[in-house]
Every structure is written in C-alpha cells, then in structure tokens.
Design a protein around this motif. Sequence first.
Motif, PDB file in Angstrom:
ATOM      1  N   UNK A 119       0.820  -1.207   0.000  1.00 25.20           N
ATOM      2  CA  UNK A 119       0.000   0.000   0.000  1.00 25.20           C
ATOM      3  C   UNK A 119       0.857   1.262   0.000  1.00 25.20           C
ATOM      4  N   UNK A 120       1.753   1.357   0.941  1.00 24.19           N
ATOM      5  CA  UNK A 120       2.564   2.561   1.099  1.00 24.19           C
ATOM      6  C   UNK A 120       4.010   2.139   1.297  1.00 24.19           C
ATOM      7  N   UNK A 121       4.913   2.693   0.506  1.00 24.67           N
ATOM      8  CA  UNK A 121       6.334   2.431   0.675  1.00 24.67           C
ATOM      9  C   UNK A 121       6.874   3.351   1.756  1.00 24.67           C
ATOM     10  N   UNK A 122       7.381   2.773   2.809  1.00 27.87           N
ATOM     11  CA  UNK A 122       7.863   3.583   3.924  1.00 27.87           C
ATOM     12  C   UNK A 122       9.214   3.044   4.373  1.00 27.87           C
ATOM     13  N   UNK A 123      10.090   3.909   4.902  1.00 34.70           N
ATOM     14  CA  UNK A 123      11.416   3.457   5.329  1.00 34.70           C
ATOM     15  C   UNK A 123      11.319   2.557   6.546  1.00 34.70           C
ATOM     16  N   UNK A 124      12.219   1.610   6.607  1.00 35.67           N
ATOM     17  CA  UNK A 124      12.277   0.687   7.727  1.00 35.67           C
ATOM     18  C   UNK A 124      13.612   0.868   8.447  1.00 35.67           C
ATOM     19  N   UNK A 125      13.641   0.622   9.737  1.00 34.84           N
ATOM     20  CA  UNK A 125      14.908   0.747  10.466  1.00 34.84           C
ATOM     21  C   UNK A 125      15.928  -0.258   9.945  1.00 34.84           C
ATOM     22  N   UNK A 126      17.144   0.219   9.719  1.00 34.54           N
ATOM     23  CA  UNK A 126      18.194  -0.629   9.196  1.00 34.54           C
ATOM     24  C   UNK A 126      19.244  -0.855  10.270  1.00 34.54           C
ATOM     25  N   UNK A 127      19.865  -2.011  10.223  1.00 37.25           N
ATOM     26  CA  UNK A 127      20.908  -2.336  11.173  1.00 37.25           C
ATOM     27  C   UNK A 127      22.136  -1.471  10.919  1.00 37.25           C
ATOM     28  N   UNK A 128      22.741  -1.027  12.001  1.00 33.72           N
ATOM     29  CA  UNK A 128      23.935  -0.194  11.891  1.00 33.72           C
ATOM     30  C   UNK A 128      25.126  -1.064  11.506  1.00 33.72           C
ATOM     31  N   UNK A 129      25.845  -0.653  10.472  1.00 28.60           N
ATOM     32  CA  UNK A 129      27.019  -1.384   9.986  1.00 28.60           C
ATOM     33  C   UNK A 129      28.263  -0.657  10.478  1.00 28.60           C
ATOM     34  N   UNK A 130      29.033  -1.308  11.318  1.00 30.96           N
ATOM     35  CA  UNK A 130      30.215  -0.674  11.894  1.00 30.96           C
ATOM     36  C   UNK A 130      31.435  -0.764  10.989  1.00 30.96           C
ATOM     37  N   UNK A 131      31.501  -1.784  10.144  1.00 32.83           N
ATOM     38  CA  UNK A 131      32.682  -1.983   9.316  1.00 32.83           C
ATOM     39  C   UNK A 131      32.264  -2.430   7.929  1.00 32.83           C
ATOM     40  N   UNK A 132      32.778  -1.774   6.917  1.00 31.47           N
ATOM     41  CA  UNK A 132      32.504  -2.176   5.544  1.00 31.47           C
ATOM     42  C   UNK A 132      33.352  -3.391   5.192  1.00 31.47           C
ATOM     43  N   UNK A 133      32.849  -4.269   4.348  1.00 30.05           N
ATOM     44  CA  UNK A 133      33.638  -5.458   3.984  1.00 30.05           C
ATOM     45  C   UNK A 133      34.872  -5.079   3.181  1.00 30.05           C
ATOM     46  N   UNK A 134      35.964  -5.788   3.433  1.00 24.38           N
ATOM     47  CA  UNK A 134      37.201  -5.523   2.701  1.00 24.38           C
ATOM     48  C   UNK A 134      37.106  -6.062   1.280  1.00 24.38           C
ATOM     49  N   UNK A 135      36.450  -7.203   1.119  1.00 27.19           N
ATOM     50  CA  UNK A 135      36.280  -7.805  -0.200  1.00 27.19           C
ATOM     51  C   UNK A 135      34.790  -7.971  -0.488  1.00 27.19           C
ATOM     52  N   UNK A 136      34.109  -6.928  -0.898  1.00 23.62           N
ATOM     53  CA  UNK A 136      32.678  -7.060  -1.218  1.00 23.62           C
ATOM     54  C   UNK A 136      32.477  -7.984  -2.411  1.00 23.62           C
ATOM     55  N   UNK A 137      31.561  -8.908  -2.249  1.00 28.28           N
ATOM     56  CA  UNK A 137      31.353  -9.951  -3.248  1.00 28.28           C
ATOM     57  C   UNK A 137      30.086  -9.667  -4.039  1.00 28.28           C
ATOM     58  N   UNK A 138      30.222  -9.549  -5.360  1.00 28.14           N
ATOM     59  CA  UNK A 138      29.081  -9.315  -6.225  1.00 28.14           C
ATOM     60  C   UNK A 138      28.667 -10.574  -6.964  1.00 28.14           C
ATOM     61  N   UNK A 139      27.919 -10.394  -8.032  1.00 26.34           N
ATOM     62  CA  UNK A 139      27.391 -11.495  -8.824  1.00 26.34           C
ATOM     63  C   UNK A 139      27.671 -11.227 -10.296  1.00 26.34           C
ATOM     64  N   UNK A 140      28.099 -12.246 -10.999  1.00 25.30           N
ATOM     65  CA  UNK A 140      28.351 -12.125 -12.433  1.00 25.30           C
ATOM     66  C   UNK A 140      27.038 -11.922 -13.179  1.00 25.30           C
ATOM     67  N   UNK A 141      26.963 -10.824 -13.947  1.00 25.06           N
ATOM     68  CA  UNK A 141      25.768 -10.493 -14.727  1.00 25.06           C
ATOM     69  C   UNK A 141      26.198 -10.074 -16.131  1.00 25.06           C
ATOM     70  N   UNK A 142      26.597 -11.011 -16.957  1.00 22.69           N
ATOM     71  CA  UNK A 142      27.186 -10.639 -18.255  1.00 22.69           C
ATOM     72  C   UNK A 142      26.238  -9.897 -19.178  1.00 22.69           C
ATOM     73  N   UNK A 143      24.918 -10.082 -19.017  1.00 22.39           N
ATOM     74  CA  UNK A 143      23.963  -9.436 -19.923  1.00 22.39           C
ATOM     75  C   UNK A 143      23.306  -8.209 -19.298  1.00 22.39           C
ATOM     76  N   UNK A 144      23.844  -7.744 -18.190  1.00 19.26           N
ATOM     77  CA  UNK A 144      23.259  -6.594 -17.519  1.00 19.26           C
ATOM     78  C   UNK A 144      23.490  -5.321 -18.328  1.00 19.26           C
ATOM     79  N   UNK A 145      22.502  -4.449 -18.343  1.00 24.50           N
ATOM     80  CA  UNK A 145      22.602  -3.159 -19.005  1.00 24.50           C
ATOM     81  C   UNK A 145      22.985  -2.041 -18.042  1.00 24.50           C
ATOM     82  N   UNK A 146      23.146  -2.361 -16.779  1.00 27.31           N
ATOM     83  CA  UNK A 146      23.510  -1.385 -15.753  1.00 27.31           C
ATOM     84  C   UNK A 146      24.780  -1.851 -15.053  1.00 27.31           C
TER      85      UNK A 146
END
Length: 429
Positions: free
Chosen positions: A176-203
């Motif tokens: 019905x309504x898009x509203x912000x939700x409380x998010x967990x506080x992140x104290x440390x960013x990952x050193x090796x952020x892991x993504x996903x292979x998307x060979x046909x992605x346009x973005x």
Amino acid sequence: MQIRRAPLIGLMLALSTTSGQAQNQDWWFEVEVLLYKQGQAVENLDEQFPQPVVTPRDKRAIDLLSPLLHPDTSGLRAALPTCRPAVPAQDKAFDVGDPQLLDTLQSQLAALASSANDNDIFASEPQALADQAQIVGAVPVANSAAWQAEDFVDLYSLQRVGCQYEFEQAWLEDLLVSHPRPENFVEQAPVWPNGTEQPYSQTPYLLPTDQLQLSQLARDLYRQRGIEPLMHLAWRQNVQFGRSKAKAVRLFAGRNFARSYDINGYPVQDDTLSNDLTTDDTSDAALDLMAQIDKALAEPLLLNTQPSRHSEAGERSDELWELDGLFKVYLQYINRVPYLHVDADMVYRKEGQPGLMGTAPMHIALPEQGKMAPADAIPAQFQLYGMPFDQLRRIISKQLHYFDHPMFGMVVEVRRYHPPTPPKDEDAQ
C-alpha cells in the motif's frame, strides 16, 4: 577553389562522423580498485586541512555497496507463505466480539452455501466458508492452538483463512505505502565485497571476488610494514564521453564513525550531557522583538555564494565512513583520440588528538557554539579529522595506476570489456 576544398571538407566530415559514431557506441570497462591505509598518524602530518571536510555527494552516483550492507527484503517477505488453523475451526475456543454480527454473517454464508450447487467455486468448500465466518467474527483466546504455515502462497487464503502473522502485516504495508524501515547499523565495511556475475546486464554491477586480478599485488602490499587493507573490489560499467556526462560510483570503506563522532568530528555526547546544555541568556533570543529587528537592520547583508562547510555542534549522520567519496571514469578526446580519465574525489577520516588542524577541543567548542558545558566535563581524548583527496588523471587501459595520499593509497586498473550478445528467446524462434 571549390574543387580543392572538396577533399578537405570530405575529410572533416569523415572525422566528425567517426567521432560521433564512437561517442554513440556503448563503451564498457571493467574497473578494479585496491584501497589500503598507510598507518600514518594525524599528529605527524605536515599538511593542514580546514575542518570539517564535507563528504562529496552526487544524487546521480551509482551505489554498488549499500545494497550489500542493507539488502531489500520486501520481495522475500512477499514470498512468505500465509497461515491457516492447525485444527478445524469448530474445535477452537473463541471469545465472540459481536454475537449479532457473527449470527448475521453465518446465516448469510449458510444460505450462500446451500444455493451453491450450480457454482463449482463455492460448492467445493461450503464448510470452509462457514468456518471463516466463525474465525472472522471472533478473537482467539490466549490458550488457543498454534497456527501453521502453508506450503504455498495463495491470495485466496487471505479471504478463506482468518489468520495473519506480523510479517503479513508488513507485506500489506509495503504493497500500500512504501515507507522506510529501520536498518541495522554497519560498523565496518567489507574488505572484499562480493558481487554477482551479470554478463547481460545493461547497468553497472559488482563483480565476484574470484574475478579480482590484482590479488597477488594486494598480498605483496599487505606484507609491508604499516600497510592495512581497506577495500578491494571490481565492477563493470558503461563509460560516457565527457566529465560532466559521466556518472560517478560511490565508494566507501573502513570503519563507520557515526556512533562515536558528529559530522564536525567531535565526540558524540551522552544524552545526560546533551540535556544539560543550555543556551546563553545573553543571546538574541533574550532581546525583545523590536530590538532584534533594529539589530538586523543595522547589520550589513552578507551574501555567501559558497556552500557552508559548518554545521551545528552535535549534528549527526547515519554514515561517517573512514573513506567515502566519488570515483568517476570517463572518456575524453585529445587530438581526436579517446583517452580514459579517472576523477577521484574522496575524504579520509582518522582519529587524532583534540585541537589539531586549527580546531578547538570539545570542551572549548561547545561554548563557542552558544552552549554551556558542565563544569565537570572531561575533555575528549580524540577527535575525528577529515582529509580530502581530489585527483584527476589521464590513464591507459590495462595499466596499473597509483594514487597516493599521506593517509592511504589507491591502485586502479581499467580494462576494456565487451559484453556478450544476449541469447535469443526460445519462444521467439
């Protein structure tokens, strides 16, 4: 003369056409960035940076890291199964809220079920409709039996069953309504952020860590004394021509200081301390209205065309990363040859002794902001200092490029990438 000019005009048209076709072409590159800190103390810096330093922001910036730290789970909540009673409804104990309304609803459903011989939909579940009336018109008592989940999602179950979990209420709210939700506080960013292979992605998209090509260089750097990893990541993106047209990628790494310091770099005060801060009675608020008007008319009007870099004491932010800023890759023609450029605009933050770089310690800065600090306030041991990093450099594809800063370092390699052709739809064949 016109005949001699014809070849020259044709050559100019050919060059302009080639340049236009190159700009219209979709240029994709693979960008790998290695960030590391050098362990330099703020007290030992020769450079002085005016404080506070504002984090570069761009509303158009591509953020590939935040979805990893704060994933969107609305789709998962929508896919969760609904629930139904574990035992027949007539065997449950209910407290009837409105007996008259319940009798009316049961009688209407009973009449509907009796006349449903020619209707396949209602004839299949006449008893279920009568059970629904009892569930809808009643409130289960505390000692009622537990509820169980179905193995599938059925929209009709919302009408057939009078059961609803809390996650279903959140699901309906999202629809019905898009509203912000409380998010967990992140104290440390990952050193090796892991993504996903998307060979046909346009973005643009983040690559998995197994496709990093500078891993050996990173290991050699980390063996050196005083070198610590900040972040190592790679992504693919389409690159535009022109600095103004290119979209920046937001990069942030290291520790999140948001719970320890405000955006000015001063330690965050306790709630008891912030409640004891009072405004000085000698300020303009103690003057009457006419005196304030006379004072405002007597003062000259100052027009500041530059954005203010100062904020109120104690103003906080949800994110105050150790390294945060914008990373932009774009193409620019130089003598009709397209060259890659890297434009990095970031801020590195580190703790240091109070009062460095022309700042005042916390117990002095509070009175300067028009607030009174308690007499027994203990001076802070550290302050957070921001050091800007703004470099623009022309680079060459498939070559390593080092960006140096007194506090951290950055290694960049940009490689040309040719996206594969998406497979044809089998239905279209």
